[in-house]
Design an enzyme around this catalytic site. Structure first.
Site, PDB file in Angstrom:
ATOM      1  N   GLU A 144       0.895  -1.160   0.000  1.00 27.65           N
ATOM      2  CA  GLU A 144       0.000   0.000   0.000  1.00 27.65           C
ATOM      3  C   GLU A 144       0.928   1.203   0.000  1.00 27.65           C
ATOM      4  OE1 GLU A 144      -1.302   2.859   0.486  1.00 27.65           O
ATOM      5  OE2 GLU A 144      -2.799   2.748   2.067  1.00 27.65           O
ATOM      6  N   GLU A 153       4.339   8.647  -3.986  1.00 27.75           N
ATOM      7  CA  GLU A 153       5.160   8.154  -2.864  1.00 27.75           C
ATOM      8  C   GLU A 153       6.228   7.174  -3.336  1.00 27.75           C
ATOM      9  OE1 GLU A 153       2.625   6.674   0.229  1.00 27.75           O
ATOM     10  OE2 GLU A 153       1.722   8.635   0.595  1.00 27.75           O
TER      11      GLU A 153
END
Length: 687
Positions: A144, A153
């Site tokens: 995740e 990210e």
């Protein structure tokens, strides 16, 4: 070990050196993290669990052992799901040390220590082999690593490395794939977050128009995504020019390429209009068949399904480099380019009579460079600031106030960052305008004002009579707005600057705004409360250790502080009337003593008191005020309309009280203290 940390105080403007313990950064990161929000995201958690169960089953059906690699494990939740679904072993990787320590405790508390190994490393540093961190490569990859933009990210380089070195070929992946969707829209509101619109000023000698310089007009802006809660954007604020189309997808079960690339889709507008904005969001399929799907689609895309509120994944607003007029039914190409961490868009019209072969050739030249701001405005102002400068109602208030105080012989000093006030003051008749500024020279040049407005590149305390040609200031103005401000009262820097220049002010100086007041109201949030709410049990796993860790970090410092949130994105209802609690008199210098107030607020409506919202109001002249917070409130339900250009301060209460019956009204007592030495406002509430 203690560390001295230097920080510029946003309110007083002074440089401060604070002694911080080595844990300070950790605490700050944990306190402000969105871990609680993720654990409360029921839809995400259920879909991950279903996807993990299915992946473990598929591996077991092939007669293989299920070895799981969980990158960015956080609390260890996904690894525990895998272990309880029958995985033989899980390697849970977490680079953030306090989080890895918490994961070890959570895994142990839930009885999975023999099945889960927590590795406190970056995944690119993990080794595989008999003496390595992992005994063998994994055959199930669970991650995740996504943000609102999907790749911000570093998901792509992480997946690329994992496929090369940490997982088997043909491994199962949860999620299996991600798909990015786009929709072309026209929206004056969202476009006002990128462009400066012309400003009309009624002056003595006719209408003047303040026009942005051409380099600002033609500037593509910056590539950083604007992520917002699109579900709070009313449909009246935009017009869809295209259907929703798939832009690109990434299959996580196969080797992933992180190198920069472009994707291109053909669009046919369903409506004629001005193409300005690309709205975008993604969904993830947890399984190869796409039966287990978790989507970020906004309300108008799937109007029948219940929306899951979440703050860790929202929707994206991208600004096209320039506004393009488009016609219904014409052929357009939308190009998305990305590097490892960000995406940007470009729109092109199809060439006349273009066939498939031309199209392929055309495709080769679509490589679009990442936008670079050339006008510097997009580097100085964030998107809400553009919106604020384009707010005509707000500008009218300042014009009205300036009209009241300006005379033909006024010598005006403006203290604000990148403000239109000096130009407005000049157009409204000020003889001379001085301006503390770091940017904006370009704007004056376009409007031929370089000889009318003098830019002083010095800090207020270093102002000399020579800067002002030995004249005294008759009017001191500010919005006030400073780019360093995070909380509403940080703009009180204007008061400190006003104090620093007081020897240069005429004895009968007019200060605009003449004062500011701090206001507050007790509210019940529809959803925002989740980011501070303990989770306890998540999908059957005990994550209380995480709750305690967040609580400790909040108690370390943050819980006694308010935090900034743009409340137009986070609906709430008022449980009390708004009330003014402190006043700051700008006609006088900053006092030496603290300003304090105590009192109580009566709760008038049923509901849960999640916290207090605080904001500033600036009193420009006798009957002219500008609010940075509450704009309107409907009395029956207590629904609030907030200033969309500013963040308001939210102070979350440590315990929530529910007021049911109003025959016995409940009160919240408060104590608020402004310390002029630090410029900080401390507050305490008791329920």
């Amino acid at each position: 070990m203690k560390t001295f940390c230097g920080r510029a105080n946003p309110t007083t403007g002074s440089m401060e050196w604070l002694e911080e313990g080595e844990d300070y950064d950790y605490h700050q990161e944990i306190a402000r993290s969105r871990y609680a929000d993720m654990l409360h995201d029921k839809d995400r958690n259920v879909k991950y669990y279903q996807g993990i169960r299915a992946a473990v089953s598929r591996v077991k059906e092939r007669g293989e052992k299920a070895i799981v690699l969980d990158i960015g494990t956080g609390t260890g939740l996904l690894s525990m799901m895998a272990a309880s679904a029958g995985a033989d072993f899980c390697y849970a990787i977490e680079v953030f040390k306090p989080m890895a320590n918490a994961a070890v405790k959570i895994v142990e508390k839930n009885g999975f220590s023999d099945k889960i190994k927590v590795i406190n490393k970056h995944s690119t540093e993990v080794t595989v082999g008999p003496d390595g961190d992992m005994q063998c490569r994994a055959n199930i990859l669970v991650t995740e690593l996504f943000d609102t933009e999907l790749i911000g990210e570093g998901a792509l380089p992480t997946y690329e490395h994992a496929h090369k070195y940490l997982v088997q070929e043909g491994c199962e992946a949860v999620p299996h794939r991600a798909t990015v969707y786009v929709q072309l829209v026209e929206s004056k509101r969202m476009w006002s977050w990128k462009k400066l619109f012309p400003v009309h000023v009624e002056a003595e000698d006719g209408e003047k128009i303040l026009v942005p310089p051409s380099e600002m007009e033609n500037c593509p802006g910056v590539p950083s995504v604007c992520d917002i809660q699109l579900n709070q954007m009313p449909s009246s604020d935009f017009t869809a020019l295209s259907d929703v189309v798939t832009m690109f997808s990434v299959d996580f079960s196969k080797p992933v390429q992180s190198a920069s690339t472009c994707y291109r889709v053909q669009l046919e507008p369903v409506k004629s209009g001005k193409a300005q904005i690309v709205l975008s969001w993604w969904d993830i399929d947890m399984d190869p068949s796409g039966m287990i799907n978790c989507t970020m689609a906004p309300y108008w895309v799937k109007p029948t399904s219940a929306l899951q509120w979440r703050d860790h994944w929202m929707q994206c607003v991208y600004f096209l480099p320039n506004e393009e007029p488009v016609l219904q039914g014409e052929k357009l190409y939308l190009t998305a380019c990305r590097d490892q961490y960000s995406v940007w868009y470009n729109l092109q019209k199809a060439r006349e009579g273009e066939d498939k072969a031309d199209e392929e050739e055309h495709k080769a030249d679509v490589r679009v460079e990442s936008p670079v701001c050339r006008c510097r405005a997009h580097l100085l102002w964030n998107r809400p600031r553009f919106g604020e400068l384009n707010d005509q109602n707000r500008t009218r208030q300042y014009i009205k106030a300036l009209r009241k105080v300006l005379k033909t012989d006024s010598v005006c000093l403006c203290i604000s960052d990148g403000s239109l006030l000096p130009v407005l003051a000049h157009y409204l008749g000020a003889k001379q305008v001085q301006y503390f500024i770091l940017f904006f020279r370009t704007l004056h040049f376009t409007n031929n004002l370089e000889d009318k407005i003098k830019i002083i590149e010095a800090r207020p305390e270093l102002l000399k009579p020579s800067h002002l040609e030995d004249k005294k200031i008759s009017i001191l103005v500010g919005e006030p707005f400073f780019t360093t401000s995070l909380l509403p009262w940080h703009n009180l820097y204007f008061w400190y600057a006003r104090t620093a220049v007081s020897t240069h002010l005429a004895s009968n100086v007019t200060v605009l705004p003449q004062s500011a007041s701090l206001h507050m109201m007790i509210v019940e949030f529809q959803d925002l409360w989740r980011i501070r709410s303990p989770c306890g049990i998540c999908e059957g796993f005990d994550v209380q250790t995480m709750d305690d860790m967040i609580k400790d970090s909040l108690n370390f410092r943050e819980s006694k502080e308010a935090e900034p949130h743009p409340l137009w994105e986070y609906p709430c209802k008022s449980l009390s009337d708004p009330q003014g609690v402190l006043t700051f008199d700008f006609t006088k210098t900053v006092p030496q003593h603290c300003l304090s107030t105590e009192g109580s607020v009566t709760l008038l409506r049923k509901g849960k008191s999640h916290g207090a919202v605080l904001w500033m109001e600036y009193h420009l002249a006798a009957d002219i005020s500008v609010s940075t917070g509450l704009m309107q409130m409907s009395n029956e339900k207590g629904n609030c309309e907030w200033n969309p250009h500013c963040k308001q301060a939210v102070y979350f209460f440590s315990s929530v009280i529910e007021s049911e019956i109003l025959s016995d009204p409940t009160a919240v007592t408060y104590a608020i203290n402004f310390d002029p030495k630090t410029g900080e406002i401390a507050m305490d509430f008791k329920l």
